[in-house]
Design an enzyme around this catalytic site. Structure first.
Site, PDB file in Angstrom:
ATOM      1  CB  CYS A  43      -0.902  -0.048   1.236  1.00  0.00           C
ATOM      2  SG  CYS A  43      -1.769   1.477   1.602  1.00  0.00           S
ATOM      3  CB  CYS A  66       0.296   1.718   4.087  1.00  0.00           C
ATOM      4  SG  CYS A  66      -1.421   1.201   3.983  1.00  0.00           S
TER       5      CYS A  66
END
Length: 102
Positions: free
Chosen positions: A30, A33
């Site tokens: 991600c 993230c």
């Protein structure tokens, strides 16, 4: 202090704490993230009357499902086992610290 890694074995005990715990739901793949992770780490290093933890949604999908995590990164704040605050997406350090004021 570094964020602690949570999993099925230690999650329920960790969120039952009487001090706030910030839980970062993330995954290796991600991009957002990876952008938020250093900010979360900085909050953890700063310290305070709270704990910072991370849950890898690929390794612990059961926890993510239980809390309805449908987008990552998601930050949840628990105190005494209760969900107190939530944020989805990349947010600033100040916004994270505001989430912890419960």
């Amino acid at each position: 202090m570094k964020p602690i890694e949570l999993n099925l074995e230690n999650f329920k005990q960790a969120i039952a704490s009487d001090k706030p715990i910030l839980v970062d739901f993330w995954a290796v793949w991600c991009g957002p993230c990876r952008m938020l992770s250093p900010v979360v780490d900085e909050v953890a290093e700063q310290g305070g009357n709270f704990t910072v933890a991370k849950v890898n949604v690929d390794e612990c999908p059961e926890i993510a499902r239980e809390y309805g995590i449908s987008a990552i990164p998601t930050l949840l704040v628990f105190k005494n086992g209760e969900l107190k605050n939530k944020a989805v997406g990349v947010i600033s350090k100040e916004e994270i610290l505001n989430l912890l004021n419960v």
